[in-house]
Each structure stands twice: as structure tokens, then as C-alpha cells.
Design a protein around this motif. Structure first.
Motif, PDB file in Angstrom:
ATOM      1  N   ALA A  57       0.836  -1.206   0.000  1.00 29.49           N
ATOM      2  CA  ALA A  57       0.000   0.000   0.000  1.00 29.49           C
ATOM      3  C   ALA A  57       0.870   1.256   0.000  1.00 29.49           C
ATOM      4  N   ARG A  58       1.928   1.259   0.797  1.00 24.02           N
ATOM      5  CA  ARG A  58       2.792   2.439   0.861  1.00 24.02           C
ATOM      6  C   ARG A  58       3.617   2.591  -0.408  1.00 24.02           C
ATOM      7  N   SER A  59       4.004   1.468  -1.018  1.00 32.02           N
ATOM      8  CA  SER A  59       4.726   1.540  -2.284  1.00 32.02           C
ATOM      9  C   SER A  59       3.830   2.106  -3.378  1.00 32.02           C
ATOM     10  N   HIS A  60       2.585   1.637  -3.448  1.00 33.35           N
ATOM     11  CA  HIS A  60       1.631   2.182  -4.425  1.00 33.35           C
ATOM     12  C   HIS A  60       1.463   3.686  -4.229  1.00 33.35           C
ATOM     13  N   SER A  61       1.297   4.102  -2.963  1.00 33.92           N
ATOM     14  CA  SER A  61       1.081   5.517  -2.671  1.00 33.92           C
ATOM     15  C   SER A  61       2.297   6.350  -3.046  1.00 33.92           C
ATOM     16  N   ALA A  62       3.501   5.847  -2.739  1.00 38.16           N
ATOM     17  CA  ALA A  62       4.709   6.601  -3.063  1.00 38.16           C
ATOM     18  C   ALA A  62       4.856   6.777  -4.570  1.00 38.16           C
ATOM     19  N   ILE A  63       4.592   5.727  -5.333  1.00 38.06           N
ATOM     20  CA  ILE A  63       4.743   5.810  -6.793  1.00 38.06           C
ATOM     21  C   ILE A  63       3.673   6.709  -7.393  1.00 38.06           C
ATOM     22  N   ARG A  64       2.493   6.752  -6.779  1.00 33.51           N
ATOM     23  CA  ARG A  64       1.446   7.650  -7.273  1.00 33.51           C
ATOM     24  C   ARG A  64       1.786   9.115  -7.003  1.00 33.51           C
ATOM     25  N   ASN A  65       2.408   9.395  -5.859  1.00 30.66           N
ATOM     26  CA  ASN A  65       2.493  10.770  -5.386  1.00 30.66           C
ATOM     27  C   ASN A  65       3.905  11.336  -5.297  1.00 30.66           C
ATOM     28  N   ASN A  66       4.930  10.497  -5.320  1.00 31.86           N
ATOM     29  CA  ASN A  66       6.293  10.977  -5.171  1.00 31.86           C
ATOM     30  C   ASN A  66       7.008  10.891  -6.513  1.00 31.86           C
ATOM     31  N   ALA A  67       7.536  12.009  -6.969  1.00 27.98           N
ATOM     32  CA  ALA A  67       8.166  12.046  -8.297  1.00 27.98           C
ATOM     33  C   ALA A  67       9.389  11.144  -8.363  1.00 27.98           C
ATOM     34  N   TYR A  68      10.149  11.051  -7.283  1.00 33.10           N
ATOM     35  CA  TYR A  68      11.354  10.212  -7.299  1.00 33.10           C
ATOM     36  C   TYR A  68      10.989   8.734  -7.341  1.00 33.10           C
ATOM     37  N   ALA A  69       9.966   8.328  -6.600  1.00 30.63           N
ATOM     38  CA  ALA A  69       9.539   6.927  -6.640  1.00 30.63           C
ATOM     39  C   ALA A  69       9.010   6.564  -8.012  1.00 30.63           C
ATOM     40  N   SER A  70       8.224   7.465  -8.605  1.00 30.88           N
ATOM     41  CA  SER A  70       7.708   7.216  -9.948  1.00 30.88           C
ATOM     42  C   SER A  70       8.843   7.111 -10.962  1.00 30.88           C
ATOM     43  N   SER A  71       9.841   7.990 -10.840  1.00 28.11           N
ATOM     44  CA  SER A  71      10.989   7.946 -11.738  1.00 28.11           C
ATOM     45  C   SER A  71      11.764   6.647 -11.576  1.00 28.11           C
ATOM     46  N   ALA A  72      11.932   6.189 -10.333  1.00 28.91           N
ATOM     47  CA  ALA A  72      12.664   4.946 -10.095  1.00 28.91           C
ATOM     48  C   ALA A  72      11.978   3.773 -10.795  1.00 28.91           C
ATOM     49  N   VAL A 232      13.810   1.914   1.226  1.00 27.75           N
ATOM     50  CA  VAL A 232      13.887   3.383   1.198  1.00 27.75           C
ATOM     51  C   VAL A 232      12.522   4.024   1.348  1.00 27.75           C
ATOM     52  N   ILE A 233      11.495   3.262   1.680  1.00 28.86           N
ATOM     53  CA  ILE A 233      10.148   3.826   1.738  1.00 28.86           C
ATOM     54  C   ILE A 233      10.051   4.905   2.809  1.00 28.86           C
ATOM     55  N   VAL A 234      10.745   4.722   3.948  1.00 28.72           N
ATOM     56  CA  VAL A 234      10.723   5.732   5.006  1.00 28.72           C
ATOM     57  C   VAL A 234      11.405   7.009   4.526  1.00 28.72           C
ATOM     58  N   ARG A 235      12.535   6.870   3.843  1.00 27.81           N
ATOM     59  CA  ARG A 235      13.246   8.046   3.335  1.00 27.81           C
ATOM     60  C   ARG A 235      12.379   8.836   2.359  1.00 27.81           C
ATOM     61  N   LEU A 236      11.651   8.146   1.491  1.00 27.86           N
ATOM     62  CA  LEU A 236      10.809   8.840   0.522  1.00 27.86           C
ATOM     63  C   LEU A 236       9.756   9.687   1.219  1.00 27.86           C
ATOM     64  N   TYR A 237       9.127   9.141   2.255  1.00 25.28           N
ATOM     65  CA  TYR A 237       8.116   9.907   2.970  1.00 25.28           C
ATOM     66  C   TYR A 237       8.752  11.048   3.766  1.00 25.28           C
ATOM     67  N   GLU A 238       9.960  10.829   4.317  1.00 19.72           N
ATOM     68  CA  GLU A 238      10.638  11.896   5.044  1.00 19.72           C
ATOM     69  C   GLU A 238      11.068  13.015   4.089  1.00 19.72           C
ATOM     70  N   ILE A 239      11.493  12.653   2.881  1.00 22.75           N
ATOM     71  CA  ILE A 239      11.842  13.687   1.896  1.00 22.75           C
ATOM     72  C   ILE A 239      10.616  14.537   1.580  1.00 22.75           C
ATOM     73  N   ASP A 240       9.469  13.898   1.387  1.00 18.75           N
ATOM     74  CA  ASP A 240       8.236  14.655   1.139  1.00 18.75           C
ATOM     75  C   ASP A 240       7.932  15.598   2.299  1.00 18.75           C
ATOM     76  N   ALA A 241       8.060  15.082   3.534  1.00 16.83           N
ATOM     77  CA  ALA A 241       7.761  15.908   4.699  1.00 16.83           C
ATOM     78  C   ALA A 241       8.730  17.089   4.799  1.00 16.83           C
ATOM     79  N   MET A 242      10.007  16.832   4.525  1.00 17.61           N
ATOM     80  CA  MET A 242      11.000  17.901   4.602  1.00 17.61           C
ATOM     81  C   MET A 242      10.747  18.962   3.531  1.00 17.61           C
ATOM     82  N   GLN A 243      10.410  18.527   2.335  1.00 19.12           N
ATOM     83  CA  GLN A 243      10.147  19.502   1.274  1.00 19.12           C
ATOM     84  C   GLN A 243       8.901  20.328   1.581  1.00 19.12           C
ATOM     85  N   ASP A 244       7.873  19.696   2.168  1.00 18.45           N
ATOM     86  CA  ASP A 244       6.675  20.447   2.561  1.00 18.45           C
ATOM     87  C   ASP A 244       7.009  21.470   3.646  1.00 18.45           C
ATOM     88  N   ALA A 245       7.819  21.059   4.641  1.00 19.56           N
ATOM     89  CA  ALA A 245       8.183  21.976   5.718  1.00 19.56           C
ATOM     90  C   ALA A 245       9.019  23.141   5.192  1.00 19.56           C
TER      91      ALA A 245
END
Length: 499
Positions: A57-72, A232-245
Motif C-alpha cells: 500500500a505504501r509503495s503504491h502511494s509513493a509511486i502515485r504521489n512521489n516524483a522520485y519513486a515514480s521515476s525509479a 527506502v520507503i521511510v526516506r521517501l516519505y521523510e523527503i516529502d515531509a521535509m520539502q513540505d516543511a
């Protein structure tokens, strides 16, 4: 010697007081540095059974919403599959039938065989595994071979479904016989997250011979795959959080405004400042809840505005992000340049060295996953159905079967920045006998028969028009001069004028 012995005894006593064994590995220690770190021993399947649905579920969400995951994912699929890993059957009749069937093999009627390869590789990256069913069709359906492939998501195979009954063992949705061979898969009839009622969505027992299950096994005995983004799923979500902050901080810094702080003995006739736009007043019952750029905000009596001062890493943000993305690239199995498109500081030698290592990994995955687990299974089933349905007539088929299935699967040729060097290297390999022409042709998406047919057609057309082209090695040598043994057919008295 006496001093050394005394020191050794003292060190042993100190180690004993700390609970350290002199012969222990540091990585197996239980001292302050390693206490509680990875100390729970597990088998290859228990962590997957407990975590796979949430990881997917988290992998699907990351690929849908995170540009780096989609690119990977896109880079993984495009390098692993490209335009398709294509078979060279060795028999022109079989090859021709395959070339017709590959366009009609999809049970959904959307992709061809090579599109299904890309879909399977993407599913394996995103969900950890790819599932497909063989669907047998009637001869009257009009297919060149009455067989199709139905792609299904791995969520149809429930990792929590494990039990024993009737002498059978089911683990993570897969049924085994007494000697540990797979006999069946227990699949949900519909996707379990499509919110269907229990009466509509039940499990079906599908024989293992009718199912293709492709996954990357990293431990002996491992039954299911995990998403490639798992490390790297945790890192992807932390990168999103850091960029939002960081974005929120930048927005807040742009909220220039004026704050009117009144004293208790203020003049009631004072109209306040004469610039900006008034967005709040002292009589506002809700008080100050948000800032407006260029606005004037009135504070209540004896109120003041203060801002927190969190640590600022703006100067190191770019380097921090690059470090995190290097880890994401390494964890997802691609290079940093492929993940981000950032070619700053890259030269030909460095990017070639990085790509060589990446392509070694891709070649291993092509051989172990796509060719062995996916293509080989499909080709064997297709050939059996083609013969049994009468689409192919091969005398003594079952005796020749293993020989006919000795197929060369050719992956697309890697492209380099300097194609001239690559073509020259191919030419030298072919001329030296290190590579057959069939392999060089297959790397470019041709079968050798197709390539030779097209070359012959081109030569015949040039001869008919009386053309002598530099690209024709029959007439023109590599240095551009005419071949010494080239004889003009018109000057040959024995030549057939109709040829």
C-alpha cells in the motif's frame, strides 16, 4: 613478559566486568552500541506475511504521489524490458506463428507480449511480485493459438491465508504437496481492495500449472516478494515531509505585514498607520488567526506577536537532499543520475562506469526474472497449446520438445553516448567470431531471417535501379573503393539477362 601478562590479565578482568567475551564478534555484542539492534531472529516468510499488505500500500502511494519513486519505477522498467526481450525460435514456421500470436496474447486486449513484459516488471518493482494466469480459449475464437495471458495484481494472493487441511499445506496463499512442490494458488476472484461484498469475492483454487508467479527471492525458502522500494520507503516519505516543511517556511517568510500593538492608555481617536490594507481590527471577536501579505493586523491590548526560531538548514538543504536521494537510488537499484536526471559534474567516463555496474544488475534480473520465471514459462505453455490445438504440426513433438524450447531470448541492445565506438566494437566481435550475427541482430530488435530478408530486398532494389551504394559491401570496400571481385553483370557473357 611479566608486564605484558599483567596487562593482559587486567584487560580480561575489565572485559569480564563489562560482560564482553573476548572471542565474540562486535556485530553480535549486546553492549551499549548494539543493544536492541536487529536482535530478533526471523525466518524468510514471517516478516513478509505480517508486513506485505502495508508495504504494498505504501509503495503504491509513493509511486502515485512521489516524483522520485515514480521515476525509479520508470527507469527500472525501461532498462529491464525496453522494447521487449524477444525470442529467436530457430524454426521459421514457429517464429512466424509466435509473431502473430504476440499481438493477441493479452486477455484484456490492450497490450502485446512485450507490453505485458513491461507490466510484469513494473508490478514486480511496485508490489514485489507479478502474477498472471494462463487462459485457454476455444479454437473457434479465431486466435492464432487458443491461449491468452491475464495479468492480475499480487494482492489477489493473500499473504495471511495459511492453514493445513486434508494433508495439504497452504502458506501465504500457496498450496504445497508432501514434498514441498507448489500445487495450487488460492486467489481472490476480484481485487480485495475493490470493496466488494464477501458473497461476491471468494477465493478460487487455481492449479500452479496455470499461474505465473514472478518475484525476486533473496533468502532460501522465501515464498513471496517485497516491493523494491522497501529499504527506502521511510526516506521517501521523510523527503516529502521535509520539502513540505521547507516550502511552508519559505511561504511564511514572505508574509510581510504590519502589526499594531496598542498600549492601555492609547488615544481612541488615533486612526493607526496610513499604509497597507487593514485585515483585522481590535474589535474582531475571533482575534488574529492567520497572516496576510502586506496586511495590517491589530492586536488586542497588551498582546504581542512572537515567532519560533527552529534550526535553519537552508544552507545545507541541497546537499542533504542529494545525500538522501543517493540512498534512495541505491536502495531502489538504479543510479542517482537516472533517478533525478541531475548530470551536474558528470563526465563520459564516470557515467559509463556507473552504468556498467547498473547494467550488470539489470542483465542478472533479465536472466533470472524475466527470462527464466516469465518468458520461459509462457513460451513452453504456448508451444504445447500450439501443437495440441493443431496450430502447429510437428512430428515427434514430445521427443523434440526440449530441443525446440532451447530459445535464445535477446534483450534490447544498450545505447551509449558514442554509438560509433559501440558499432565498431560489435563489428570487431562479429568478425573475430566472439559474437554471432544473430545475437547482434537480436540486440537491435531483428531476427536474423528478418534482417537478411530486408538486406536482400534492399540489394535487389539497388541492383534493379543500377545503383552502387557505399552501404553495399558486395560492391564497395570498407575504405570506399570498389571491390576487386565485383563484376558488372552486363559485361559477363554468361550472365542471364533476365536475372
Amino acid at each position: 613478559m611479566g608486564v605484558i601478562s599483567t596487562l593482559s590479565r587486567g584487560m580480561r578482568r575489565a572485559a569480564s566486568r563489562l560482560g564482553i567475551k573476548a572471542s565474540a564478534y562486535e556485530g553480535a555484542g549486546q553492549g551499549r552500541r548494539m543493544a536492541g539492534r536487529g536482535s530478533v531472529a526471523t525466518g524468510p516468510n514471517a516478516p513478509i506475511a505480517n508486513s506485505l499488505p502495508l508495504l504494498q500500500a505504501r509503495s503504491h502511494s509513493a509511486i502515485r504521489n512521489n516524483a522520485y519513486a515514480s521515476s525509479a519505477k520508470e527507469k527500472y522498467v525501461s532498462n529491464l524490458v525496453g522494447t521487449g526481450i524477444k525470442p529467436q525460435w530457430g524454426d521459421p514456421e514457429i517464429q512466424a506463428l509466435w509473431d502473430r500470436w504476440l499481438r493477441e496474447c493479452d486477455a484484456d486486449g490492450i497490450d502485446d507480449f512485450y507490453g505485458l513484459q513491461a507490466l510484469a516488471a513494473g508490478a514486480q518493482f511496485e508490489s514485489g511480485e507479478a502474477l498472471a494466469r494462463f487462459r485457454y480459449r476455444r479454437v473457434s475464437d479465431g486466435l492464432s493459438v487458443p491461449l491468452q495471458i491475464q495479468m492480475i495484481e499480487s494482492e489477489h494472493l493473500d499473504p495471511a491465508f495459511s492453514r493445513t487441511f486434508g494433508g495439504r499445506l497452504i502458506k501465504m496463499g500457496i498450496e504445497f504437496d508432501a514434498i514441498g512442490s507448489r500445487t495450487a494458488f488460492h486467489l481472490w476472484r476480484h481485487h480485495p481492495h475493490e470493496h466488494l461484498t464477501a458473497e461476491m469475492n471468494t477465493r478460487a483454487r487455481v492449479p500452479a500449472d496455470a499461474v505465473i508467479h514472478m518475484y525476486r527471492r533473496t533468502r532460501p525458502g522465501q515464498l513471496r516478494g517485497i516491493p523494491e522500494l522497501t529499504p527506502v520507503i521511510v526516506r521517501l516519505y521523510e523527503i516529502d515531509a521535509m520539502q513540505d516543511a521547507t516550502l511552508a517556511r519559505q511561504k511564511l517568510s514572505q508574509l510581510f505585514g504590519a502589526f499594531v500593538k496598542r498600549k492601555t492608555d492609547h488615544d481612541p481617536e488615533d486612526d493607526g498607520p496610513f499604509f497597507g490594507t487593514q485585515v483585522s481590527s481590535a474589535d474582531d471577536p475571533e482575534g488574529l488567526s492567520e497572516f496576510t501579505p502586506g496586511g495590517i493586523h491589530y492586536l488586542e491590548d497588551d498582546e504581542e506577536v512572537t515567532f519560533s526560531a527552529p534550526p535553519d538548514i537552508q544552507g545545507q538543504y541541497t546537499e542533504w537532499l542529494r545525500t538522501e536521494l543517493l540512498a534512495v537510488a541505491a536502495g531502489s537499484g538504479i543510479t542517482y543520475e537516472q533517478l533525478t536526471g541531475d548530470l551536474k559534474g558528470v563526465n563520459y567516463s564516470s557515467i559509463r562506469a556507473g552504468l556498467l555496474e547498473f547494467r550488470r544488475r539489470v542483465e542478472a534480473l533479465q536472466a533470472q526474472l524475466l527470462t527464466h520465471q516469465w518468458c520461459r514459462r509462457i513460451a513452453a505453455k504456448w508451444l504445447d497449446v500450439a501443437v495440441t490445438s493443431g496450430a502447429l504440426r510437428i512430428d515427434g513433438y514430445w521427443q523434440k520438445r526440449s530441443q525446440l524450447l532451447a530459445i535464445d531470448w535477446i534483450a534490447p541492445k544498450w545505447a551509449w553516448v558514442d554509438p560509433l565506438k559501440e558499432v565498431s566494437a560489435d563489428l570487431m566481435e562479429v568478425r573475430a567470431g566472439f559474437k554471432p550475427r544473430s545475437e547482434a541482430a537480436g540486440e537491435r530488435g531483428w531476427s536474423l531471417d528478418q534482417l537478411d530478408t530486408e538486406i536482400a530486398k534492399g540489394n535487389a532494389s539497388a541492383d534493379a535501379q543500377g545503383l552502387m551504394l557505399d552501404s553495399d559491401p558486395r560492391r564497395v570496400a570498407k575504405n570506399g573503393s570498389a571491390q576487386a571481385n565485383d563484376i558488372d553483370p552486363a559485361a559477363d557473357p554468361d550472365a542471364d539477362p533476365d536475372q
